[in-house]
Design a protein around this motif. Structure first.
Motif, PDB file in Angstrom:
ATOM      1  N   GLU A  13      60.078  38.401 -55.550  1.00 16.39           N
ATOM      2  CA  GLU A  13      60.444  39.152 -56.722  1.00 16.39           C
ATOM      3  C   GLU A  13      59.542  38.895 -57.552  1.00 16.39           C
ATOM      4  N   PRO A  14      59.317  39.642 -58.772  1.00 16.06           N
ATOM      5  CA  PRO A  14      58.111  39.495 -59.851  1.00 16.06           C
ATOM      6  C   PRO A  14      58.574  38.112 -60.603  1.00 16.06           C
ATOM      7  N   ARG A  15      59.689  37.761 -60.965  1.00 14.88           N
ATOM      8  CA  ARG A  15      59.949  36.425 -61.490  1.00 14.88           C
ATOM      9  C   ARG A  15      59.541  35.430 -60.676  1.00 14.88           C
ATOM     10  N   HIS A  16      59.507  35.556 -59.270  1.00  7.84           N
ATOM     11  CA  HIS A  16      58.816  34.202 -58.642  1.00  7.84           C
ATOM     12  C   HIS A  16      57.269  34.286 -58.859  1.00  7.84           C
ATOM     13  N   LEU A  17      56.524  35.298 -58.701  1.00  6.47           N
ATOM     14  CA  LEU A  17      55.349  35.430 -59.233  1.00  6.47           C
ATOM     15  C   LEU A  17      54.778  34.982 -60.363  1.00  6.47           C
ATOM     16  N   ALA A  18      55.815  35.431 -61.483  1.00  6.20           N
ATOM     17  CA  ALA A  18      55.662  34.944 -62.925  1.00  6.20           C
ATOM     18  C   ALA A  18      55.979  33.289 -63.006  1.00  6.20           C
ATOM     19  N   THR A  19      56.695  32.762 -62.098  1.00  5.45           N
ATOM     20  CA  THR A  19      56.824  31.305 -61.945  1.00  5.45           C
ATOM     21  C   THR A  19      55.722  30.900 -61.454  1.00  5.45           C
ATOM     22  N   LEU A  20      55.246  31.281 -60.456  1.00  2.00           N
ATOM     23  CA  LEU A  20      54.038  30.646 -59.567  1.00  2.00           C
ATOM     24  C   LEU A  20      52.644  30.488 -60.804  1.00  2.00           C
ATOM     25  N   ARG A  21      52.689  31.742 -61.586  1.00  2.00           N
ATOM     26  CA  ARG A  21      51.773  31.659 -62.514  1.00  2.00           C
ATOM     27  C   ARG A  21      51.693  30.553 -63.792  1.00  2.00           C
ATOM     28  N   ALA A  22      53.055  30.555 -64.146  1.00  2.00           N
ATOM     29  CA  ALA A  22      53.558  29.407 -65.132  1.00  2.00           C
ATOM     30  C   ALA A  22      53.300  27.921 -64.583  1.00  2.00           C
ATOM     31  N   SER A  28      52.784  21.314 -63.775  1.00  2.00           N
ATOM     32  CA  SER A  28      54.161  20.978 -63.397  1.00  2.00           C
ATOM     33  C   SER A  28      55.415  21.693 -63.507  1.00  2.00           C
ATOM     34  N   PHE A  29      56.432  21.301 -62.744  1.00  2.00           N
ATOM     35  CA  PHE A  29      57.751  22.141 -62.743  1.00  2.00           C
ATOM     36  C   PHE A  29      58.461  22.047 -64.289  1.00  2.00           C
ATOM     37  N   ARG A  30      58.341  20.943 -64.798  1.00  2.00           N
ATOM     38  CA  ARG A  30      59.086  20.953 -66.089  1.00  2.00           C
ATOM     39  C   ARG A  30      58.198  21.690 -67.019  1.00  2.00           C
ATOM     40  N   GLY A  31      56.775  21.558 -67.075  1.00  2.00           N
ATOM     41  CA  GLY A  31      56.277  22.235 -68.200  1.00  2.00           C
ATOM     42  C   GLY A  31      56.259  23.950 -67.979  1.00  2.00           C
ATOM     43  N   ALA A  32      56.225  24.338 -66.658  1.00  2.00           N
ATOM     44  CA  ALA A  32      56.643  25.588 -66.311  1.00  2.00           C
ATOM     45  C   ALA A  32      57.971  26.180 -66.751  1.00  2.00           C
ATOM     46  N   ALA A  33      58.946  25.312 -66.440  1.00  2.00           N
ATOM     47  CA  ALA A  33      60.426  25.633 -67.059  1.00  2.00           C
ATOM     48  C   ALA A  33      60.234  25.728 -68.398  1.00  2.00           C
ATOM     49  N   ALA A  34      59.732  24.728 -69.358  1.00  2.00           N
ATOM     50  CA  ALA A  34      59.822  24.976 -70.989  1.00  2.00           C
ATOM     51  C   ALA A  34      59.194  25.981 -71.034  1.00  2.00           C
ATOM     52  N   GLU A  35      58.224  26.788 -70.655  1.00  2.00           N
ATOM     53  CA  GLU A  35      57.407  28.108 -70.778  1.00  2.00           C
ATOM     54  C   GLU A  35      58.403  29.243 -70.492  1.00  2.00           C
ATOM     55  N   LEU A  36      58.841  29.177 -69.469  1.00  2.00           N
ATOM     56  CA  LEU A  36      59.906  30.146 -69.092  1.00  2.00           C
ATOM     57  C   LEU A  36      60.935  30.181 -69.549  1.00  2.00           C
ATOM     58  N   GLY A  37      61.731  28.977 -70.183  1.00  2.00           N
ATOM     59  CA  GLY A  37      62.945  28.955 -70.445  1.00  2.00           C
ATOM     60  C   GLY A  37      64.018  28.680 -69.386  1.00  2.00           C
ATOM     61  N   TYR A  38      63.560  28.234 -68.273  1.00  2.00           N
ATOM     62  CA  TYR A  38      64.149  27.678 -67.208  1.00  2.00           C
ATOM     63  C   TYR A  38      64.571  26.276 -67.134  1.00  2.00           C
ATOM     64  N   VAL A  39      65.520  25.912 -66.317  1.00  3.75           N
ATOM     65  CA  VAL A  39      65.649  24.414 -66.011  1.00  3.75           C
ATOM     66  C   VAL A  39      64.608  24.288 -64.869  1.00  3.75           C
ATOM     67  N   SER A  41      64.717  22.934 -62.000  1.00  2.00           N
ATOM     68  CA  SER A  41      65.417  23.091 -60.805  1.00  2.00           C
ATOM     69  C   SER A  41      65.178  24.818 -60.228  1.00  2.00           C
ATOM     70  N   ALA A  42      65.342  25.786 -61.205  1.00  3.98           N
ATOM     71  CA  ALA A  42      65.026  26.988 -61.198  1.00  3.98           C
ATOM     72  C   ALA A  42      63.639  27.392 -60.536  1.00  3.98           C
ATOM     73  N   VAL A  43      62.852  26.572 -61.315  1.00  2.81           N
ATOM     74  CA  VAL A  43      61.293  26.656 -61.148  1.00  2.81           C
ATOM     75  C   VAL A  43      61.234  26.328 -59.547  1.00  2.81           C
ATOM     76  N   LEU A  87      52.963  45.877 -63.270  1.00  2.00           N
ATOM     77  CA  LEU A  87      54.222  45.998 -63.893  1.00  2.00           C
ATOM     78  C   LEU A  87      54.071  46.280 -65.355  1.00  2.00           C
ATOM     79  N   ARG A  88      53.263  45.498 -66.069  1.00  2.00           N
ATOM     80  CA  ARG A  88      53.368  45.687 -67.444  1.00  2.00           C
ATOM     81  C   ARG A  88      52.476  46.941 -67.833  1.00  2.00           C
ATOM     82  N   ALA A  89      51.793  47.392 -66.989  1.00  2.41           N
ATOM     83  CA  ALA A  89      51.193  48.688 -67.073  1.00  2.41           C
ATOM     84  C   ALA A  89      52.194  49.859 -67.188  1.00  2.41           C
ATOM     85  N   ALA A  90      53.180  49.616 -65.954  1.00  2.00           N
ATOM     86  CA  ALA A  90      54.230  50.891 -65.976  1.00  2.00           C
ATOM     87  C   ALA A  90      55.135  50.516 -67.247  1.00  2.00           C
TER      88      ALA A  90
END
Length: 323
Positions: A13-22, A28-39, A41-43, A87-90
């Motif tokens: 899913e696109p959100r999986h790819l966005a998570t990998l980028r974050a 770190s998972f914690r830093g990516a979670a803070a950027e994305l607004g996730y917990v 464990s979701a990252v 996706l952003r272009a679309a």
């Protein structure tokens, strides 16, 4: 690809790819979670889903603290950037379809284009699309503007060629020679020909900090055998020219950035020793070209053609003459 592999990949899913980028950016998972607004464990779950889909480890712990991408993770991230960009272009195309008259046309500009060309372009454009607002975004470096196109933050942008790797279509507009700016009452101003690159390298220089084209000029001076010394740097063309007029030093800048109306300075054409830059208009190659985008492109081409004619006849631009 085997039949068993494709269904797993289609589960990405696109959100999986966005998570990998974050994760790559935060380390770190914690830093990516803070950027994305996730917990966190979701990252972790998103990265795990990606790893199961591709059948490879994508992250590993760094020595010390944090995590980093594996080789496979870095390769996948390159594809992720392209997919997310599409996706952003679309999304931008769908927004533009809502009402071509209501959506602003987002245009990236540099200062010389903003001063010398944009007003006439906007005037011409307004004759065809009077209800469409131009939303300019100025930047000191065209690489930032290229990024705005890739991220679908801009519809069109003025840039220098060559383009960096990316999803870009370009239209060359103007071959713009570099010029040496000197004070009009200095001995240099009365020389029959332009100083050589070695001679320029021995002078006190006033330069820019961000322009990648001018960085190439600096390298050419070094290649000629001189190390340029800068008395001052500024990314504002008017400031650079005013400092030359004040006797602080001389400056190399693109011809379009030089104000020929300032009688305190004159310019030598450096085309003999320095290849000119090429200004262009760029857009995302996967975007739908709307009516306003097409009209703006046509207006820009017409205005820059007029600029090229005026530049050729400009009496204040001192042509290089062979000694």
């Amino acid at each position: 690809m085997t039949g068993g592999g494709e269904p797993r990949w289609l589960g990405i899913e696109p959100r999986h790819l966005a998570t990998l980028r974050a994760v790559a950016e935060a380390g770190s998972f914690r830093g990516a979670a803070a950027e994305l607004g996730y917990v966190p464990s979701a990252v972790s779950a998103h990265v795990g889903a990606l790893e199961r889909a591709v059948g490879r480890d994508l992250v590993r712990r760094r020595r010390g603290a944090g995590i980093e991408l594996t080789d496979a993770g870095r390769v996948l991230l390159e594809h992720a950037e392209a997919i997310l960009g599409r996706l952003r272009a679309a999304q931008a195309d769908m927004t533009a379809l809502d009402d071509a008259h209501a959506a602003p046309l987002r245009v990236g500009i540099t200062q010389s284009v903003g001063i010398r060309a944009l007003p006439d372009i906007v005037r011409r454009f307004g004759q065809v699309w009077p209800d469409v607002r131009i939303a300019p975004r100025e930047s000191e470096t065209d690489l930032d503007l290229y990024g705005g196109i890739e991220q679908a933050e801009l519809d069109l942008t003025f840039v220098e060629l060559p383009a960096p790797p990316g999803p870009y279509e370009t239209l060359p507009l103007l071959v713009d020679p570099y010029v040496l700016i000197v004070r009009s009452d200095s001995p240099l101003a009365h020389r029959p020909h332009c100083p050589t690159l070695v001679e320029i390298g021995a002078l006190e220089l006033i330069g820019h900090t961000q322009c990648r084209g001018l960085r190439r000029v600096e390298e050419q001076i070094r290649t000629a055998g001189a190390e340029p010394h800068f008395a001052f740097r500024s990314d504002v063309n008017a400031t650079v020219q005013a400092l030359v007029a004040a006797g602080v030093g001389v400056a190399v800048m693109p011809g379009l950035g030089f104000d020929p109306g300032d009688g305190r300075t004159v310019a030598f054409d450096l085309s003999r020793d320095v290849p000119p830059r090429t200004l262009a208009l760029a857009w995302h190659r996967d975007r739908h070209v709307t009516g306003p985008m097409r009209a703006f492109t046509e207006a820009a081409a017409a205005v820059f053609a007029e600029l090229a004619e005026r530049s050729g006849a400009d009496r204040r631009l001192r042509a290089v003459r062979e000694a």
